[in-house]
Write a protein that holds these residues in place. Sequence first.
Motif, mmCIF file in Angstrom:
data_model
loop_
_atom_site.group_PDB
_atom_site.id
_atom_site.type_symbol
_atom_site.label_atom_id
_atom_site.label_comp_id
_atom_site.label_asym_id
_atom_site.label_seq_id
_atom_site.Cartn_x
_atom_site.Cartn_y
_atom_site.Cartn_z
ATOM 1 N N UNK A 1 5.483 -7.866 -5.559
ATOM 2 C CA UNK A 1 6.575 -6.903 -5.405
ATOM 3 C C UNK A 1 7.181 -6.449 -6.720
ATOM 4 N N UNK A 2 7.145 -7.293 -7.749
ATOM 5 C CA UNK A 2 7.682 -6.906 -9.061
ATOM 6 C C UNK A 2 6.857 -5.771 -9.653
ATOM 7 N N UNK A 3 5.516 -5.897 -9.579
ATOM 8 C CA UNK A 3 4.648 -4.818 -10.046
ATOM 9 C C UNK A 3 4.858 -3.556 -9.217
ATOM 10 N N UNK A 4 5.006 -3.739 -7.931
ATOM 11 C CA UNK A 4 5.222 -2.598 -7.038
ATOM 12 C C UNK A 4 6.475 -1.825 -7.436
ATOM 13 N N UNK B 1 4.748 -4.752 -0.153
ATOM 14 C CA UNK B 1 3.952 -5.965 -0.294
ATOM 15 C C UNK B 1 4.489 -7.066 0.624
ATOM 16 N N UNK B 2 3.582 -7.668 1.368
ATOM 17 C CA UNK B 2 3.932 -8.785 2.249
ATOM 18 C C UNK B 2 3.302 -10.050 1.680
ATOM 19 N N UNK B 3 4.141 -10.911 1.134
ATOM 20 C CA UNK B 3 3.659 -12.170 0.585
ATOM 21 C C UNK B 3 3.930 -13.299 1.577
ATOM 22 N N UNK B 4 3.029 -14.264 1.664
ATOM 23 C CA UNK B 4 3.254 -15.386 2.590
ATOM 24 C C UNK B 4 4.589 -16.066 2.308
ATOM 25 N N UNK B 5 5.280 -16.443 3.384
ATOM 26 C CA UNK B 5 6.573 -17.110 3.248
ATOM 27 C C UNK B 5 6.762 -18.150 4.326
ATOM 28 N N UNK B 6 7.867 -18.888 4.271
ATOM 29 C CA UNK B 6 8.085 -19.994 5.212
ATOM 30 C C UNK B 6 8.079 -19.568 6.670
ATOM 31 N N UNK B 7 8.686 -18.418 6.996
ATOM 32 C CA UNK B 7 8.744 -17.994 8.396
ATOM 33 C C UNK B 7 7.354 -17.741 8.951
ATOM 34 N N UNK B 8 6.528 -17.070 8.159
ATOM 35 C CA UNK B 8 5.169 -16.803 8.606
ATOM 36 C C UNK B 8 4.328 -18.055 8.685
ATOM 37 N N UNK B 9 4.531 -18.979 7.746
ATOM 38 C CA UNK B 9 3.766 -20.229 7.775
ATOM 39 C C UNK B 9 4.122 -21.050 9.014
ATOM 40 N N UNK B 10 5.402 -21.067 9.374
ATOM 41 C CA UNK B 10 5.790 -21.792 10.597
ATOM 42 C C UNK B 10 5.161 -21.154 11.835
ATOM 43 N N UNK B 11 5.154 -19.825 11.877
ATOM 44 C CA UNK B 11 4.547 -19.150 13.011
ATOM 45 C C UNK B 11 3.052 -19.434 13.075
ATOM 46 N N UNK B 12 2.371 -19.386 11.925
ATOM 47 C CA UNK B 12 0.945 -19.706 11.911
ATOM 48 C C UNK B 12 0.702 -21.127 12.409
ATOM 49 N N UNK B 13 1.535 -22.058 11.978
ATOM 50 C CA UNK B 13 1.377 -23.436 12.431
ATOM 51 C C UNK B 13 1.493 -23.551 13.934
ATOM 52 N N UNK C 1 0.850 -1.199 0.000
ATOM 53 C CA UNK C 1 0.000 0.000 0.000
ATOM 54 C C UNK C 1 0.879 1.241 0.000
ATOM 55 N N UNK C 2 0.656 2.100 -0.993
ATOM 56 C CA UNK C 2 1.440 3.331 -1.113
ATOM 57 C C UNK C 2 0.504 4.493 -1.405
ATOM 58 N N UNK C 3 0.738 5.612 -0.730
ATOM 59 C CA UNK C 3 0.078 6.869 -1.071
ATOM 60 C C UNK C 3 1.130 7.776 -1.707
ATOM 61 N N UNK C 4 0.850 8.215 -2.915
ATOM 62 C CA UNK C 4 1.812 9.035 -3.648
ATOM 63 C C UNK C 4 1.162 10.351 -4.069
ATOM 64 N N UNK C 5 1.930 11.418 -4.040
ATOM 65 C CA UNK C 5 1.453 12.720 -4.510
ATOM 66 C C UNK C 5 2.250 13.127 -5.738
ATOM 67 N N UNK C 6 1.533 13.443 -6.817
ATOM 68 C CA UNK C 6 2.124 13.957 -8.047
ATOM 69 C C UNK C 6 1.856 15.457 -8.081
ATOM 70 N N UNK C 7 2.915 16.256 -8.051
ATOM 71 C CA UNK C 7 2.781 17.712 -8.027
ATOM 72 C C UNK C 7 3.327 18.288 -9.327
ATOM 73 N N UNK C 8 2.525 19.127 -9.948
ATOM 74 C CA UNK C 8 2.906 19.782 -11.201
ATOM 75 C C UNK C 8 3.068 21.279 -10.961
ATOM 76 N N UNK D 1 -2.791 -4.014 -17.023
ATOM 77 C CA UNK D 1 -2.228 -5.342 -17.199
ATOM 78 C C UNK D 1 -1.476 -5.869 -15.993
ATOM 79 N N UNK D 2 -1.412 -5.073 -14.934
ATOM 80 C CA UNK D 2 -0.741 -5.507 -13.711
ATOM 81 C C UNK D 2 -1.775 -5.728 -12.604
ATOM 82 N N UNK D 3 -1.394 -6.510 -11.598
ATOM 83 C CA UNK D 3 -2.271 -6.750 -10.455
ATOM 84 C C UNK D 3 -2.125 -5.589 -9.457
ATOM 85 N N UNK D 4 -2.602 -4.442 -9.910
ATOM 86 C CA UNK D 4 -2.450 -3.210 -9.141
ATOM 87 C C UNK D 4 -3.796 -2.503 -9.067
ATOM 88 N N UNK D 5 -4.165 -2.054 -7.878
ATOM 89 C CA UNK D 5 -5.326 -1.192 -7.712
ATOM 90 C C UNK D 5 -4.845 0.247 -7.637
#
Length: 363
Positions: free
Chosen positions: A248-251, A280-292, A173-180, A214-218
Amino acid sequence: MDSETVEALRRYTLLESPTGDRRSLDTLAAALETDAAHAGFHVDRERHPTGDHLIWTLPARDTDGGPILLLSHYDTVWPVGTLAELPWTVDGDVIRGPGVYDTKAGLAALLTAVRTIAGGPHPELRVIVVADEEIGSPTAGGLVRAEANRATAILGLEPPHPGGDLKTGRRGSTRARITITGVEAHAALDPDTGVSAIDELVDQLTGIRGLVTGRQVLLNTGTVAGGGRTNVVAGHAHADLGLRFLDPVDEEAVLGGLHALHPVRGGATITTELLSHRPTWRPGPAGERLLGRIREIAAGIGQDIGGRPADGAADTNTTGALGRPTVDGLAPRGGGAHARTEWVSAAGITERTALLAALLRHL
């Protein structure tokens, strides 16, 4: 119903605490610090003009386990005066009021849980209660990163999924300001010497829309402002963008594109500023172990709990993106975050208090 915790939640809710309202935040912070000290925490603050971040520490007792970091916040989206339209009420299992679900019930449950483990073994506990989470924690990122790097587990006290399941990943999640900046001129007598910042901004926003196609971006253009008079070529304009990322690649590509914007018109200049940024926080092994491990501990007290990624962002984006073992959604179940239907379950408060106490003993 856990009457003591509900009473604490009532006190916190009646102390309205919108983001950026320093006076209101200070009043709630003082109440929270008093309760935290009563629970055994050493209390400290990282001070900021718009609201202080609260830092609570409980030293380890009779255990060699590494420190647990708990993340929460005490600001809400609700302006002072909301209680007049959305009053504190308790109707059976349903508790209503501004901020009860997001996320004052999580703070009340945590403090009760810590009091229940007093005298028994537990690891070091570090709690960060952020003052500006609802606008992306622009002043808290460094503090959260520093604490995450020394923690063996990070537990987020944001609301869970509907029904109570935990959160194991989040959109960036990013908030960006474009100033002209353009060139002002008389719109009728000398228009060709002017450069319209508004026209430039419109063209840039069209290009930015193409950047995310074409990207998974809102992408949401949340605010647009500029100019001042219809007989003056606009010299200034800006737009605030809200961006959400799954990958993260799209980000990286989109944020890189925003910083590389070039003006269409000679004489115009463009500035891109990130107002807040949660990776972006994608699920990974450390988090999966903690959830378990959390699921095992929950099963030991008769609770069945699951976990999956979420769309919303929070400070756990920062810790999860670092690869640190992170699980969020440990506040009590309810619904209506940021809506006038906001509510939290009284039974859910009891459930989460018991779960938090078990996790603080056994993680």
